[in-house]
Write an enzyme that holds these catalytic residues in place. Sequence first.
Site, PDB file in Angstrom:
ATOM      1  N   ASP A   1       0.821  -1.203   0.000  1.00 59.45           N
ATOM      2  CA  ASP A   1       0.000   0.000   0.000  1.00 59.45           C
ATOM      3  C   ASP A   1       0.861   1.261   0.000  1.00 59.45           C
ATOM      4  OD1 ASP A   1      -2.349  -1.497   0.061  1.00 59.45           O
ATOM      5  OD2 ASP A   1      -2.446  -1.501   2.259  1.00 59.45           O
TER       6      ASP A   1
ATOM      7  N   TYR B   1       6.904 -10.079   6.804  1.00 63.22           N
ATOM      8  CA  TYR B   1       6.837  -8.632   6.988  1.00 63.22           C
ATOM      9  C   TYR B   1       7.427  -8.265   8.346  1.00 63.22           C
ATOM     10  CZ  TYR B   1       3.546  -7.845   3.102  1.00 63.22           C
ATOM     11  OH  TYR B   1       2.949  -7.757   1.870  1.00 63.22           O
TER      12      TYR B   1
END
Length: 253
Positions: free
Chosen positions: A55, A113
Amino acid sequence: MSSSRRYFIEFAYDGTNYHGWQKQPDAITVQERLEEGLKLLLKQPVLTTGAGRTDTGVHAKQMFAHFDLEKPAQIENIVYRLNRWLPEDISVFNLYEVGSEDHARFDAISRSYEYHIHLRPDPFFNKNSYILYRKPDFGLMQEAADQLLGTKNFKCFSRSKTQVKTYNCTVTEARFQIDDHHVIFHITADRFLRNMVRAVMGTLLEIGYGKKMVEDLDHIIKSQDRNQAGPSAPGQGLYLTKIVYPDRVPLHS
């Protein structure tokens, strides 16, 4: 019979100045910049397929994409040439010729992540980490994070109106690493839903600040309702750090 060749490209980027990885109208994205450079240097249109999407403002320490070349091209030194052309917040590491069926997105078997938090103002972290001016209870947050492990329906952490075949993900790692004023949350899974890690972090922070209880997390997951989870943590603290492929994908120099 097609004579095209498929390549995997490995790269990294600081997402601060980009509206995410994936191309979109009227916004600057990492994919757009990468394809512009490849087209210019290889003298033919190049369409890339990323291993996933990040994003706006989210970073990647390791990202892969694949592309096909239909015409012969001077591929030698392309990594060096791309790095000379690309802006300094995108760096290419390697290029690998792979099989025609190898796929950067569908063949990935795990993704990792990191979410970075810092607990005091710091000029080296302020733009690429999430600052907390009040320390949450990371012990409680770890207790809750332990409940993420395993295969579960994580629709409660998914961006609404996301079209996927399944909301099931298998999480194999969810742990906090605390180093003085710098905290990193590590999470690994076979796949992630859109906005999932940021929603997880936002929910864990609510638990850390006493707005939710540790035992609430199980109810939130079972609800499959995004409104039950916490708000999304800011994008600047999130990094895609590792993508793993099966051995049959020839990612070696």
